[in-house]
Design a protein around this motif. Structure first.
Motif, short mmCIF file in Angstrom:
data_model
loop_
_atom_site.label_atom_id
_atom_site.label_comp_id
_atom_site.label_asym_id
_atom_site.label_seq_id
_atom_site.Cartn_x
_atom_site.Cartn_y
_atom_site.Cartn_z
N ARG A 156 -3.21 2.81 14.97
CA ARG A 156 -3.62 3.91 14.08
C ARG A 156 -4.68 4.77 14.76
NH1 ARG A 156 -7.61 2.22 9.67
NH2 ARG A 156 -8.81 2.18 11.59
N SER A 175 -2.77 -0.32 8.03
CA SER A 175 -4.16 -0.72 8.28
C SER A 175 -4.84 -1.12 6.98
CB SER A 175 -4.93 0.43 8.95
OG SER A 175 -4.40 0.69 10.23
N GLU A 176 -4.58 -0.37 5.91
CA GLU A 176 -5.14 -0.71 4.61
C GLU A 176 -4.57 -2.05 4.11
OE1 GLU A 176 -5.34 1.08 0.08
OE2 GLU A 176 -5.17 2.51 1.74
N GLU A 215 -6.41 -4.83 5.74
CA GLU A 215 -7.71 -5.04 5.09
C GLU A 215 -7.55 -5.83 3.80
OE1 GLU A 215 -9.69 -1.29 4.47
OE2 GLU A 215 -9.41 -0.71 6.57
N GLN A 216 -6.54 -5.49 3.00
CA GLN A 216 -6.31 -6.21 1.75
C GLN A 216 -6.00 -7.68 2.00
OE1 GLN A 216 -3.31 -4.41 -0.73
NE2 GLN A 216 -4.41 -2.48 -0.88
N VAL A 219 0.86 -1.19 0.00
CA VAL A 219 0.00 0.00 0.00
C VAL A 219 0.89 1.24 0.00
CG1 VAL A 219 -1.73 1.34 1.27
CG2 VAL A 219 -1.90 -1.16 1.19
N GLU A 223 -1.72 4.24 8.65
CA GLU A 223 -2.87 4.17 7.74
C GLU A 223 -2.58 3.20 6.60
OE1 GLU A 223 -3.69 8.28 6.78
OE2 GLU A 223 -5.09 8.44 8.45
N ALA A 224 -1.37 3.24 6.05
CA ALA A 224 -1.00 2.30 4.98
C ALA A 224 -1.01 0.87 5.51
CB ALA A 224 0.37 2.66 4.42
N ARG A 267 0.64 5.38 0.44
CA ARG A 267 -0.21 6.49 0.89
C ARG A 267 0.56 7.79 0.75
NH1 ARG A 267 -5.06 4.91 3.82
NH2 ARG A 267 -5.38 7.13 3.82
#
Length: 150
Positions: free
Chosen positions: A93, A138-139, A142-143, A35, A135-136, A37
């Motif tokens: 986060r 956390s994303e 999710e992925q 990811v 944030e990256a 960001r």
């Protein structure tokens, strides 16, 4: 209004030392998620590569092109991320966001080292860069979760 002495305090020796000690700066060859960001206001960018095993981060790589505060946050996260679960990353986060925006408590372990960035709470234009890495991450969590349930 911030004074020059406030800015000097913000860029403490501890924060500046972190910028020279950012771990995991090699990108991973075969990550489960990548990811990137970007903080639009300042242009700082962070790219993270993550591998998870048994629900924990087992490999991590990051490319950090950020201001000193973003670099310091990436250093703290990099030192703490191996062995962290997705829930701990999201809690980190959310805790960092609350600490910066609401003067909330220090983010929970293993990301409690982010306390060093508490003085930045008064500099809202720096928040996006400080939050980039978590944030990256956390994303990325999710992925990875979506790819496992697909």
């Amino acid at each position: 209004m911030s004074t020059e002495s406030d800015l000097i305090k913000l860029y403490s020796d501890r924060i500046l030392a972190l910028t020279t000690n950012i771990p995991h700066q090699d990108r991973l060859d075969d990550p489960m998620a990548t990811v990137k960001r970007r903080a639009p206001l300042c242009g700082s960018t962070v790219t993270v590569d993550v591998v998870m095993d048994d629900g924990k981060v087992s490999a991590y790589g990051q490319d950090v092109k950020a201001c000193a505060l973003g670099q310091a946050a990436a250093a703290v996260v990099g030192h703490a991320v191996i062995g962290a679960t997705a829930d701990q990353i999201v809690a980190g986060r959310d805790g960092l966001k609350a600490m910066l925006k609401e003067d909330g408590p220090t983010p929970p372990a293993p990301f409690d080292g982010l306390e060093v960035l508490r003085p930045a709470k008064d500099y809202k234009n720096r928040h996006a860069s400080i939050l980039l890495t978590l944030e990256a991450l956390s994303e990325a969590m999710e992925q990875i979760d979506q790819s496992r349930t697909a």
